[in-house]
Design an enzyme around this catalytic site. Structure first.
Site, PDB file in Angstrom:
ATOM      1  N   GLY A  58       0.795  -1.214   0.000  1.00 22.04           N
ATOM      2  CA  GLY A  58       0.000   0.000   0.000  1.00 22.04           C
ATOM      3  C   GLY A  58       0.828   1.264   0.000  1.00 22.04           C
ATOM      4  O   GLY A  58       0.377   2.315  -0.466  1.00 22.04           O
ATOM      5  N   ASP A 218       1.813 -12.214   5.827  1.00 21.76           N
ATOM      6  CA  ASP A 218       2.409 -11.338   4.813  1.00 21.76           C
ATOM      7  C   ASP A 218       3.731 -10.742   5.289  1.00 21.76           C
ATOM      8  O   ASP A 218       4.420 -10.068   4.513  1.00 21.76           O
ATOM      9  CB  ASP A 218       1.433 -10.230   4.409  1.00 21.76           C
ATOM     10  N   ASN A 219       4.107 -10.992   6.538  1.00 16.87           N
ATOM     11  CA  ASN A 219       5.389 -10.537   7.073  1.00 16.87           C
ATOM     12  C   ASN A 219       6.350 -11.694   7.314  1.00 16.87           C
ATOM     13  O   ASN A 219       7.315 -11.544   8.061  1.00 16.87           O
ATOM     14  CB  ASN A 219       5.179  -9.773   8.382  1.00 16.87           C
TER      15      ASN A 219
END
Length: 451
Positions: A58, A218-219
């Protein structure tokens, strides 16, 4: 601008050029090199256990790839460079403090030998960014072996395009585990490799007292590098329940929960890979289960070996002796809230009987004395201990002091902290405050993700 000159040279870039007008524009994404095709990456992910089918970069941009001085392919990635198609309601920007936090903590992790993304530069934009107040904006230029995540595979699987999932699997193997590219079952080989890499990585987090704070899928990288230093911290007082993130109200990502959460995330990777593990669903599940079953023994082996190194003990001692010794020490540390870093560094002085520095950290002195007697009987090596136990870490009160000063325009405290933590094992005169625990007045610590 804070520029990591040794890393720039490693990438084959001139630090002098990066300080020119064109160099600065490159570092913030306003100058695109010839041949580059910047992209915001799509990925899905479980955030605090809840699945989001589309997250993506983002406020980040993959600027491109370079081959470094060692022949390795490295991603050049921007954080805070502006809105992307995945920005949703966000402004795509970053502020100076959190970007400097990622810089100092990631570079400290690298100096500690923990696999990590690196920080090339933090560049002030001259723009103010609205958060709780108006804050100075900045862009972080980050370097990684890649930005492929568990969430990347979750996104590919969510499309239902098995061909895409196969191509992503092949790409990940070629990029990170090329020795496995010719295996009969590439997806299984990749899953096994990521399980091993993450078992080793999280063990290293636990050994240095690092709390990631936001271990969403996602990390978690496919490479086994630490990524996304948002609400992270190094533990001061030893506490398996230590939580520093303001948004982790349930303690999901507490210090002691990191190994089981890593395993949980790997299960999500295995689920995403099921369509390419085997044509028969039941057989795919069986293969995934077997690969995942390796995580706990691999993690336990890595953590135990690291603890033996911290205690100055060789790996030839019987596990029946060392395992209870380690377990009993951990059980002693928690009630006393022993300063994790200071204790292990001080313990080397107890080899020859001068144990007051370490002993004085415990409430139950008799219990520590009995433990220390057992430990000394195993002939620990104090020099090996000093090589395994850092003097300096990015202590939370010093990080906040440095970030507050930097936000007010004074980079001196940040530069002095960075100097200490990037040579963490070498005790130096004049740096005593960088090895000291936080004052009582610092109080409970909370970090924020920066968005």
């Amino acid at each position: 601008m804070i520029l990591n000159e040794p890393l720039a040279a490693e990438l084959g870039w001139s630090p002098a050029y990066l300080r020119t007008g064109d160099g600065v524009r490159l570092l913030i994404g306003n100058l695109i090199p010839d041949g580059a095709a910047p992209v915001a990456q799509a990925y899905a992910g479980h955030q605090f256990g809840g699945y989001s089918p589309l997250l993506g970069d983002g406020r980040a941009l993959l600027l491109g790839e370079v081959v470094d001085a060692h022949g390795r392919l490295r991603d050049i990635h921007l954080k805070g460079s502006g809105r992307t198609p995945f920005a949703r309601a966000g402004d795509g920007l970053a502020v100076l403090g959190p970007m400097l936090r990622e810089y100092v903590v990631s570079e400290a992790m690298d100096a500690l030998g923990v696999p990590t993304t690196r920080s090339l530069a933090v560049t002030a934009t001259g723009r103010t960014v609205p958060r709780e107040t108006m804050l100075p904006g900045a862009v972080l230029t980050r370097v990684a072996s890649s930005h492929l995540r568990v969430g990347s595979f979750q996104y590919a699987a969510s499309t239902g395009d098995v061909g895409l999932l196969r191509r992503l699997t092949s790409h990940a193997l070629d990029r990170h585990y090329p020795q496995l590219s010719g295996m009969d079952n590439p997806a299984l080989a990749l899953l096994e490799a990521v399980v091993a890499a993450q078992a080793s990585l999280v063990a290293q987090w636990m050994l240095v007292g690092f709390v990631h704070g936001v271990m969403n899928t996602d990390n978690m990288t496919i490479s086994g590098e630490t990524i996304d230093y948002g609400p992270c911290a190094f533990m001061d007082a030893f506490d398996p329940a230590a939580v520093y993130s303001s948004i982790d109200t349930g303690g999901r990502y507490a210090f002691g929960n990191q190994p089981p959460v890593a395993e949980w995330n790997l299960v999500r990777l295995a689920e995403a890979l099921l369509p390419v593990l085997h044509d028969e669903p039941d057989e795919a599940v069986t293969l995934a289960g077997k690969a995942l079953g390796a995580f706990r023994p691999q993690y336990n082996a890595a953590w135990s070996a690291g603890m033996l190194a911290k205690l100055g003990l060789g790996d030839t001692l019987a596990e029946t002796v060392t395992a209870p010794l380690i377990a009993d020490l951990v059980a002693l540390m928690a009630p006393s809230r022993v300063d994790y870093t200071s204790f292990f560094r001080a313990l080397s002085t107890a080899v020859d009987g001068d144990g007051e520095r370490a002993r004085g950290l415990f409430l139950d002195l008799a219990a520590f004395d009995a433990w220390a007697q057992r430990w000394r009987a195993l002939d620990p090596d104090p020099q090996a201990m000093d090589a395994a136990n850092p003097v300096y870490i990015p202590r939370n009160h010093l990080v906040e002091e440095a970030l507050d000063a930097a936000t007010a325009g004074d980079m001196g405290p940040f530069e002095r902290l960075l100097d200490a933590v990037t040579a963490p094992y070498d005790e130096r005169p004049g740096l005593e405050r960088y090895a000291a625990a936080a004052p009582d007045s610092f109080g409970a610590y909370r970090t924020y993700c920066g968005t």
